[in-house]
Motif scaffolding. Structure first.
Motif, PDB file in Angstrom:
ATOM      1  N   ILE A   1      43.697  35.812 132.708  1.00  0.00           N
ATOM      2  CA  ILE A   1      43.296  35.431 131.358  1.00  0.00           C
ATOM      3  C   ILE A   1      42.966  36.707 130.601  1.00  0.00           C
ATOM      4  N   VAL A   2      43.761  37.007 129.544  1.00  0.00           N
ATOM      5  CA  VAL A   2      43.455  38.162 128.694  1.00  0.00           C
ATOM      6  C   VAL A   2      42.924  37.603 127.387  1.00  0.00           C
ATOM      7  N   GLY A   3      41.685  37.936 127.055  1.00  0.00           N
ATOM      8  CA  GLY A   3      41.055  37.281 125.913  1.00  0.00           C
ATOM      9  C   GLY A   3      40.918  35.815 126.238  1.00  0.00           C
ATOM     10  N   THR A   4      41.620  34.968 125.506  1.00  0.00           N
ATOM     11  CA  THR A   4      41.650  33.547 125.865  1.00  0.00           C
ATOM     12  C   THR A   4      43.081  33.087 126.131  1.00  0.00           C
ATOM     13  N   LYS A   5      43.969  34.077 126.365  1.00  0.00           N
ATOM     14  CA  LYS A   5      45.353  33.701 126.681  1.00  0.00           C
ATOM     15  C   LYS A   5      45.483  33.518 128.182  1.00  0.00           C
ATOM     16  N   VAL A   6      45.892  32.316 128.580  1.00  0.00           N
ATOM     17  CA  VAL A   6      45.943  31.960 129.997  1.00  0.00           C
ATOM     18  C   VAL A   6      47.379  32.047 130.469  1.00  0.00           C
ATOM     19  N   SER A   7      47.644  32.907 131.479  1.00  0.00           N
ATOM     20  CA  SER A   7      49.002  32.924 132.027  1.00  0.00           C
ATOM     21  C   SER A   7      48.936  32.888 133.546  1.00  0.00           C
ATOM     22  N   GLY A   8      49.951  32.245 134.136  1.00  0.00           N
ATOM     23  CA  GLY A   8      50.044  32.158 135.586  1.00  0.00           C
ATOM     24  C   GLY A   8      51.472  32.403 135.992  1.00  0.00           C
ATOM     25  N   GLY A   9      51.703  33.546 136.650  1.00  0.00           N
ATOM     26  CA  GLY A   9      53.087  33.898 136.966  1.00  0.00           C
ATOM     27  C   GLY A   9      53.863  34.085 135.681  1.00  0.00           C
TER      28      GLY A   9
ATOM     29  N   ILE B   1      35.728  37.219 127.446  1.00  0.00           N
ATOM     30  CA  ILE B   1      35.107  36.201 126.602  1.00  0.00           C
ATOM     31  C   ILE B   1      35.465  34.783 127.031  1.00  0.00           C
ATOM     32  N   ALA B   2      36.506  34.614 127.864  1.00  0.00           N
ATOM     33  CA  ALA B   2      36.952  33.261 128.197  1.00  0.00           C
ATOM     34  C   ALA B   2      35.911  32.557 129.062  1.00  0.00           C
ATOM     35  N   ARG B   3      35.578  31.306 128.670  1.00  0.00           N
ATOM     36  CA  ARG B   3      34.643  30.492 129.453  1.00  0.00           C
ATOM     37  C   ARG B   3      35.317  29.158 129.728  1.00  0.00           C
ATOM     38  N   TRP B   4      34.850  28.474 130.758  1.00  0.00           N
ATOM     39  CA  TRP B   4      35.392  27.142 131.007  1.00  0.00           C
ATOM     40  C   TRP B   4      34.365  26.276 131.698  1.00  0.00           C
ATOM     41  N   ASN B   5      34.662  25.017 131.740  1.00  0.00           N
ATOM     42  CA  ASN B   5      33.780  24.044 132.383  1.00  0.00           C
ATOM     43  C   ASN B   5      33.943  24.188 133.895  1.00  0.00           C
ATOM     44  N   GLU B   6      32.922  24.824 134.522  1.00  0.00           N
ATOM     45  CA  GLU B   6      33.042  25.185 135.940  1.00  0.00           C
ATOM     46  C   GLU B   6      33.350  23.977 136.819  1.00  0.00           C
ATOM     47  N   ARG B   7      32.667  22.865 136.538  1.00  0.00           N
ATOM     48  CA  ARG B   7      32.807  21.685 137.394  1.00  0.00           C
ATOM     49  C   ARG B   7      34.251  21.172 137.345  1.00  0.00           C
ATOM     50  N   VAL B   8      34.762  21.004 136.135  1.00  0.00           N
ATOM     51  CA  VAL B   8      36.116  20.464 135.979  1.00  0.00           C
ATOM     52  C   VAL B   8      37.133  21.376 136.650  1.00  0.00           C
ATOM     53  N   VAL B   9      36.982  22.694 136.466  1.00  0.00           N
ATOM     54  CA  VAL B   9      37.955  23.636 137.019  1.00  0.00           C
ATOM     55  C   VAL B   9      37.849  23.662 138.539  1.00  0.00           C
ATOM     56  N   ARG B  10      36.613  23.610 139.063  1.00  0.00           N
ATOM     57  CA  ARG B  10      36.451  23.621 140.519  1.00  0.00           C
ATOM     58  C   ARG B  10      37.121  22.397 141.139  1.00  0.00           C
ATOM     59  N   GLU B  11      36.935  21.267 140.487  1.00  0.00           N
ATOM     60  CA  GLU B  11      37.580  20.045 140.975  1.00  0.00           C
ATOM     61  C   GLU B  11      39.101  20.187 140.951  1.00  0.00           C
ATOM     62  N   ALA B  12      39.596  20.795 139.905  1.00  0.00           N
ATOM     63  CA  ALA B  12      41.058  20.940 139.790  1.00  0.00           C
ATOM     64  C   ALA B  12      41.594  21.859 140.871  1.00  0.00           C
ATOM     65  N   ILE B  13      40.830  22.938 141.169  1.00  0.00           N
ATOM     66  CA  ILE B  13      41.310  23.888 142.170  1.00  0.00           C
ATOM     67  C   ILE B  13      41.287  23.258 143.566  1.00  0.00           C
TER      68      ILE B  13
ATOM     69  N   GLN C   1      30.842  31.417 119.099  1.00  0.00           N
ATOM     70  CA  GLN C   1      29.697  30.586 119.458  1.00  0.00           C
ATOM     71  C   GLN C   1      29.524  30.576 120.973  1.00  0.00           C
ATOM     72  N   PRO C   2      28.262  30.524 121.415  1.00  0.00           N
ATOM     73  CA  PRO C   2      28.026  30.483 122.868  1.00  0.00           C
ATOM     74  C   PRO C   2      28.640  29.231 123.474  1.00  0.00           C
ATOM     75  N   PHE C   3      29.224  29.405 124.654  1.00  0.00           N
ATOM     76  CA  PHE C   3      29.936  28.305 125.296  1.00  0.00           C
ATOM     77  C   PHE C   3      28.960  27.245 125.763  1.00  0.00           C
TER      78      PHE C   3
ATOM     79  N   ALA D   1      36.712  29.140 118.673  1.00  0.00           N
ATOM     80  CA  ALA D   1      35.330  29.176 118.199  1.00  0.00           C
ATOM     81  C   ALA D   1      34.366  29.530 119.316  1.00  0.00           C
ATOM     82  N   SER D   2      34.664  29.084 120.558  1.00  0.00           N
ATOM     83  CA  SER D   2      33.697  29.360 121.619  1.00  0.00           C
ATOM     84  C   SER D   2      34.329  29.948 122.873  1.00  0.00           C
ATOM     85  N   GLY D   3      35.602  30.311 122.823  1.00  0.00           N
ATOM     86  CA  GLY D   3      36.243  30.930 123.981  1.00  0.00           C
ATOM     87  C   GLY D   3      36.460  29.955 125.125  1.00  0.00           C
ATOM     88  N   ASP D   4      36.496  28.653 124.835  1.00  0.00           N
ATOM     89  CA  ASP D   4      36.629  27.628 125.869  1.00  0.00           C
ATOM     90  C   ASP D   4      38.096  27.467 126.237  1.00  0.00           C
TER      91      ASP D   4
END
Lengths: 438, 103
Positions: A117-125, A73-85, A223-225, A142-145
Motif C-alpha cells: 500500500i503506497v499512500g492509500t493505493k492498494v496493489s497486490g502483484g 497513512i493507510a488505515r483499515w478495520n483490523e477485525r474485518v481484515v483479520r477475518e478476511a486473511i 481525519q483520524p481513522f 478523508a480518513s485514509g480508510d
C-alpha cells in the motif's frame, strides 16, 4: 449585366465553399479551466517521506505480517481484515504517500510483501484495487480508510468471492464550539484553514467555478481513522444561505450550497474517477487538489448540461450573412437565366422591304414578258420564274437576306437573258425596274 | 443546412445548363439556317436544270446522270454537304444542257 450576375454567383459559391471548413469543434463557449499538466513533482505531490532499502524492508516483512513504514497513512478495520486473511500467509507493506519513482520501485521490489500500500493505493502483484463509488472514495481520501479496497484484494489473492464491505466512515454533527470557530473565521476572511491542513487561502479558480456568489472554503486535515467526522457543510449552508460552501477533508472535497443536487456528485465522480489513483499515491497539497476540482466544476458549468443560458457570444457578422448566401446565389442564378433566355429569343428576321419590292417588280416583269416570249426565250424565262418562286419561299420561311438576294440576282440574270433574246432593251430588268420606280 | 445545400446544387446545375444552352442553341440555330439556305439553293438549281433539260432537243447522257444524282441526293434529304453536292451536280447538268441547246 448578365456576366456580372454570373460573376457574383461564382464569388458567392466560392465564399460558401471556403467557409465550409470553419471549425469542427462544437462547444458551448470555451471553458476557461486551465489544462492539467502532469509532471511528477511539479504540483508539490512528493513528500519528505522516504523508504528504507529493499533488504531492510524484506527483513521487516519477514519478521511481521504487517509493516507500517514511518509516515504511512493507510488505515483499515483490523477485525474485518483479520477475518478476511484467516490462516493464509498474506503480508502487507504500508508505505507513506508522495514517494518518487525510485522509492516506489523499491517498495515494489519487496517480493515477500503480498500486498503493498503506497499512500492509500492498494496493489497486490499485478493487481490494483480502486474505489468506484462516492462512499468508498470519501472513506479513502478523508480518513485514509482502505478496508473496502484491502478486503477484495485479499479475497482475490485467496481466489475466493469477496463479501460486501462497508467503509467505516461516519458523519457527526459539529459541536457548537467547532461551528462558532469556523463561522467566525469564514465571516472574517472567507476561508478557514484548520491546524494541519495545507490550504493557503482561497484558490484562484474559485471565481470561475462559482461566478454568482463568493464561495467559502473550510480546509481540514485528514481525519483520524475510526472516529465520526464533523459534517460542516449543511450546518454552514444554513448559516450562509446562497453561498457555495466547499469543505476539504484531507484530499476529499464536499460541496454544499446552491445547485449541490445538480452537480456535486457528478463532479466528485468525474474528479475522483480520473484522479483517484494519483491522489492516493501522492501527497498533493490541498490547494492543488481544490484547484483541479474547481476546474472540473467550471467545465461542468460551461458544458451546458443543466439548461443554463449560454454564455454571451460576440456578434459575428459571418454567422449572420452565411444563411443569406444561398438565396443571394439563387437570385443571381435566376437573373442570369432570365437575361440569357432573353438574349436567346429568336432574333426578329430583319424583313428587308427592298427585297419585297424587287421581288414584286421582277414578278411583274416576268408576267409581262411571258406574253411576248417565243420558243428561244422560253427556257430562261421559265428558269427565272423558278428562281423567283424559290426567292419567295426563302423570304417567307425567314431565310437570311443574303440568300434571298442571291436568288433574286439569279432570277434577274435569267430575265435579262430573256430580254436580250427577245431583243427588247426596255424589258431588261434594270431598265424595266427603273422605269417602273420612276 | 440541407435546404441551402439544395439551393447551391440546383443553382449550380442551372448555371451549367444555362452556359451549355447559351452556346449550343445559337450554334444549332445557325446550323439549321445554313442547311435550309443550302437546300434552297440546291432546289432552285435542280428546278433550273429541269427547265434546261426540257428546252433541250437532244439528249445529253452526262447531264441526265448528273441531274438524276442531284435529285436522288435531294430525295434523301441530308445536311449542308449533301445540299452543296446536289447544287453542284444540278448546275453542271444545267450548263451542259444549255451548251447542248446553243449547239
Amino acid at each position: 449585366m448578365r456576366w456580372s450576375l454570373l460573376g457574383t454567383a461564382v464569388v458567392l459559391l466560392v465564399v460558401f465553399l471556403m467557409s465550409q471548413r470553419q471549425q469542427i469543434e462544437v462547444s458551448y463557449g470555451q471553458s476557461p479551466s486551465s489544462p492539467d499538466a502532469v509532471v511528477e513533482g511539479e504540483a508539490g505531490e512528493l513528500s519528505e517521506a522516504t523508504v528504507p532499502s529493499v533488504e531492510a524492508m524484506t527483513a521487516m516483512i519477514d519478521a511481521e505480517p504487517v509493516v507500517r513504514l514511518p509516515g504511512s497513512i493507510a488505515r483499515w478495520n483490523e477485525r474485518v481484515v483479520r477475518e478476511a486473511i484467516g490462516d493464509s500467509d498474506i503480508r502487507i507493506l504500508v508505505a507513506p504517500p508522495g514517494l518518487d519513482e525510485a522509492e516506489r520501485g523499491r517498495v515494489r521490489e519487496v517480493e515477500r510483501a503480498t500486498i503493498t500500500i503506497v499512500g492509500t493505493k492498494v496493489s497486490g502483484g499485478v493487481y490494483e484495487a480502486t474505489a468506484d463509488a462516492i462512499p468508498e472514495w470519501r472513506a479513502q481520501f478523508a480518513s485514509g480508510d482502505v478496508t473496502t479496497l484491502l478486503v477484495p484484494m485479499i479475497r482475490h489473492l485467496q481466489e475466493r468471492e469477496s463479501p460486501a464491505v462497508d467503509a467505516s466512515f461516519r458523519w457527526r454533527e459539529p459541536t457548537a464550539a467547532e461551528l462558532d470557530t469556523v463561522t467566525a473565521e469564514l465571516r472574517a476572511n472567507g476561508s478557514h484553514v484548520a491546524e494541519g491542513a495545507t490550504l493557503e487561502g482561497v484558490p484562484e479558480a474559485s471565481e470561475k467555478a462559482f461566478p454568482d456568489a463568493e464561495a467559502l472554503y473550510v480546509a481540514l486535515p485528514r481525519q483520524p481513522f475510526g472516529q465520526p467526522v464533523p459534517r460542516y457543510g449543511p450546518a454552514l449552508a444554513r448559516t450562509f444561505p446562497d453561498r457555495p460552501i466547499v469543505v476539504v477533508y484531507g484530499s476529499w472535497i464536499e460541496y454544499d450550497g446552491p445547485g449541490a443536487a445538480d452537480f456535486a456528485e457528478l463532479v466528485s465522480a468525474m474528479f475522483y474517477a480520473q484522479f483517484g489513483t494519483r491522489l492516493a499515491t501522492y501527497d498533493y497539497p490541498q490547494g492543488n487538489v481544490l484547484n483541479a476540482w474547481l476546474n472540473r466544476v467550471t467545465d461542468v458549468r460551461y458544458a451546458g448540461l443543466f439548461d443554463r443560458p449560454l454564455p454571451y457570444l460576440p456578434f459575428d457578422p459571418v454567422k449572420v450573412t452565411m444563411p443569406a448566401l444561398p438565396w443571394l446565389f439563387a437570385a443571381c442564378v435566376a437573373g442570369f437565366l432570365a437575361l440569357s433566355a432573353r438574349s436567346l429569343r429568336r432574333p426578329q428576321a430583319a424583313r428587308d422591304s427592298r427585297h419585297y419590292s424587287r421581288l414584286a417588280g421582277l414578278t411583274a416583269l416576268a408576267i409581262e414578258v411571258s406574253g411576248l416570249s417565243g420558243e428561244r426565250s422560253d427556257p430562261p424565262l421559265t428558269r427565272g420564274i423558278g428562281k423567283l418562286r424559290a426567292a419567295t419561299e426563302a423570304l417567307e420561311s425567314g431565310l437570311p437576306p443574303a440568300q434571298v438576294r442571291t436568288l433574286l440576282d439569279d432570277a434577274e440574270n435569267e430575265l435579262d437573258d430573256t430580254a436580250r433574246l427577245l431583243g427588247r432593251r426596255d424589258y431588261r430588268p434594270r431598265n424595266y425596274l427603273e422605269g417602273r420606280l420612276g | 443546412m440541407s435546404a441551402s445545400w439544395s439551393v447551391w446544387l440546383v443553382g449550380g446545375v442551372l448555371l451549367a445548363a444555362a452556359g451549355v444552352g447559351s452556346t449550343l442553341v445559337p450554334r444549332l440555330r445557325a446550323r439549321g439556317v445554313r442547311r435550309r439556305v443550302a437546300w434552297s439553293t440546291a432546289r432552285a438549281a435542280i428546278d433550273s436544270a429541269a427547265v434546261s433539260r426540257d428546252a433541250c432537243a437532244t439528249r445529253v447522257a452526262e447531264a441526265e446522270r448528273l441531274l438524276a444524282r442531284a435529285e436522288s441526293i435531294a430525295a434523301d434529304r441530308g445536311g449542308v454537304l449533301a445540299a452543296e453536292e446536289a447544287a453542284r451536280c444540278a448546275e453542271r447538268a444545267d450548263r451542259l444542257w444549255r451548251a447542248a441547246r446553243r449547239g
